[in-house]
Design a protein around this motif. Structure first.
Motif, PDB file in Angstrom:
ATOM      1  N   LEU A 175       0.317   3.769  -8.210  1.00  0.00           N
ATOM      2  CA  LEU A 175       0.563   2.353  -7.961  1.00  0.00           C
ATOM      3  C   LEU A 175      -0.426   1.502  -8.768  1.00  0.00           C
ATOM      4  O   LEU A 175      -0.066   0.481  -9.354  1.00  0.00           O
ATOM      5  N   ASP A 195      -6.388   3.052  -3.154  1.00  0.00           N
ATOM      6  CA  ASP A 195      -5.044   3.406  -2.708  1.00  0.00           C
ATOM      7  C   ASP A 195      -4.415   4.238  -3.834  1.00  0.00           C
ATOM      8  O   ASP A 195      -5.119   4.675  -4.753  1.00  0.00           O
ATOM      9  N   SER A 196      -3.135   4.447  -3.777  1.00  0.00           N
ATOM     10  CA  SER A 196      -2.430   5.305  -4.744  1.00  0.00           C
ATOM     11  C   SER A 196      -2.802   5.026  -6.198  1.00  0.00           C
ATOM     12  O   SER A 196      -2.730   3.887  -6.667  1.00  0.00           O
ATOM     13  N   THR A 239      -8.080  -1.206  -3.792  1.00  0.00           N
ATOM     14  CA  THR A 239      -6.676  -1.557  -3.564  1.00  0.00           C
ATOM     15  C   THR A 239      -6.167  -1.250  -2.163  1.00  0.00           C
ATOM     16  O   THR A 239      -5.145  -1.794  -1.748  1.00  0.00           O
ATOM     17  N   LYS A 258       0.813  -1.220   0.000  1.00  0.00           N
ATOM     18  CA  LYS A 258       0.000   0.000   0.000  1.00  0.00           C
ATOM     19  C   LYS A 258       0.849   1.274   0.000  1.00  0.00           C
ATOM     20  O   LYS A 258       2.055   1.231   0.178  1.00  0.00           O
ATOM     21  N   SER A 259       0.186   2.401  -0.203  1.00  0.00           N
ATOM     22  CA  SER A 259       0.931   3.662  -0.316  1.00  0.00           C
ATOM     23  C   SER A 259       1.334   4.170   1.061  1.00  0.00           C
ATOM     24  O   SER A 259       0.777   3.792   2.085  1.00  0.00           O
ATOM     25  N   GLU A 264       0.865   7.013   2.557  1.00  0.00           N
ATOM     26  CA  GLU A 264      -0.112   7.699   3.410  1.00  0.00           C
ATOM     27  C   GLU A 264      -1.139   6.731   4.001  1.00  0.00           C
ATOM     28  O   GLU A 264      -1.567   6.898   5.142  1.00  0.00           O
ATOM     29  N   THR A 265      -1.490   5.714   3.230  1.00  0.00           N
ATOM     30  CA  THR A 265      -2.402   4.683   3.756  1.00  0.00           C
ATOM     31  C   THR A 265      -1.731   3.935   4.915  1.00  0.00           C
ATOM     32  O   THR A 265      -2.336   3.716   5.975  1.00  0.00           O
ATOM     33  N   ARG A 301      -8.129   8.172  -7.422  1.00  0.00           N
ATOM     34  CA  ARG A 301      -8.273   7.600  -6.093  1.00  0.00           C
ATOM     35  C   ARG A 301      -9.527   8.129  -5.409  1.00  0.00           C
ATOM     36  O   ARG A 301      -9.781   9.331  -5.443  1.00  0.00           O
TER      37      ARG A 301
END
Lengths: 270, 270
Positions: free
Chosen positions: B247, B243-244, B39, A47-48, A50-51, B265
């Motif tokens: 990504l 998510d991103s 995601t 995951k990113s 910030e998440t 997003r």
């Protein structure tokens, strides 16, 4: 309650952090431990940033509410992302990166250190940065190993297991060719693959388990502050998770002998 | 807007549902498509029934708000859990299970049908139940394949790729020995492994892709109701993820040629 007798908190996105719990129980058998696995949102590694940060903040808030004297973020991904801004490590908590980085820098003789971890941990660049802060002449060889967590979680961990060995060779042979003498296992799942990893890298490469180093770091800090438990009996283990407790209990047995410990399902962020 | 010209919605926990989008674009090139990949919470397959249901309800609510004329739950896990209570499939939406079960029952000659899917899909028992409802004399051989999603997502899909072939043999040889003549690929990631799967099972076993069957089901239903688009140009593709977006774009290219489509997003459940 006397602060000394509060439990040590450990959290992870899923099960991997239980390897740090195992190490803690080995070296601090009288301490109570509270574990949180955020199994409804596992894995964090893909995951990113910030998440991951928002999930970690909720995990921390939960353990704070339960009441702990020290917290280990036993999740390589969280530790890595948080280490970037120095927002997590202080005298009440640590991740799994700084302790393992410190040990690796101490034990490496040729100053060639390998790091394997999830893609998010590697791409954060923190291992490399922290190692070079300790010693600018260290050469760091990093390799993301996205298949290691599914391999461990599905039991492909025995020496000689063909799919695991083939994938591990793909990840590790470039590090071996680079001549590393020390390898940081930067994800708490990876110690379960240490047999396979050692077979590929040979005896000349020392493996540093990030969970074990974090456990020793906690022991040292709590000792310095006079906050180790003075109880004589065995410490308790309390488990929380965010998805099914039955599923958690079933999967947890791959990582640790739970003894009589039961898991309880909780909601985060409410 | 004329209901005919509304997009078809497709959702999945992550990327796998893009294989259904690919099939839709092949057979219905003039239709606009909206895709949602959750995601931030992928994968659903390892989570509990109630967690999967609450996530799926949020995915559906999002697509309803965007405005779609038909929705495909292109997630084997969601389709399977929802099929148990018949709470999802109606004239405005379908999962990926019923259409593939129907086709498998039609094409199998020896009535021995294999099903491979995530652990949650298999343990729901829905494939077996639905196949036996269609024809009580069908013998169903099911096998959960938890390693297939990570293998696909990490690019281990080429014929002859040793780890993928070894793991696939472990999953598939018992089905081959049972004498199946039809295999349902009950997870939208699995069509990317169809080369490896065919090599193991041989020409005598017909592979049924759940995403392709769902796309054909949508085409049939929309056609019957006069709701197919009457536009002549190529349909648009709009992508959402939780998510991103960067990504998502990067990973999505494993599954589908995005053309010029961009991902956006969004937050669910707010």
């Amino acid at each position: 309650m006397d602060k000394k007798e509060l439990p040590i908190g450990v959290f992870d996105s899923g099960m991997g952090g239980l390897t740090a719990v195992k190490e803690l129980r080995d070296i601090l058998p009288h301490e109570d431990i509270v574990y949180l696995g955020d199994t409804a949102r596992v894995p964090y590694g893909s995951k990113s940033r910030e998440t991951i940060l928002s999930y970690a903040a909720e995990d921390l808030a939960f353990l704070k509410k339960v009441g702990v004297k020290f917290t280990i973020a036993a999740c390589g991904t969280v530790s890595s992302v948080m280490a970037r801004d120095n927002i997590f490590e202080d005298e009440r908590s640590c991740g799994v990166i700084r302790p393992s980085v410190k040990t690796a820098a101490e034990v490496s003789k040729n100053k060639k250190i390998g790091v394997i971890a999830t893609p998010a941990s590697i791409s954060s660049g923190n291992y490399e940065r922290l190692l070079k802060e300790l010693s600018p002449d260290i050469e760091v060889y990093s390799k993301p190993c996205p298949m290691f967590v599914p391999l461990v979680e599905n039991g492909y961990v025995e020496r000689g297991c063909i799919p695991a060995v083939e994938i591990a060779k793909e990840y590790l042979l470039p590090l071996k060719q680079a001549g590393i003498d020390t390898l940081i296992l930067g994800c708490t799942h990876y110690p379960l693959l240490s047999g396979i990893i050692s077979d590929i890298l040979g005896d000349g490469v020392r493996l540093i388990s990030s969970g074990a180093e974090a456990a020793r770091h906690a022991q040292r800090l709590l000792g310095e502050k006079g906050l180790l438990s003075t109880k004589s009996g065995p410490g308790t283990l309390k488990l929380y998770c965010t998805d099914s407790a039955d599923l958690f209990m079933e999967n947890a047995t791959h990582f640790i002998d739970l003894g009589g410990a039961r898991a309880e399902r909780v909601s985060l962020g409410e």
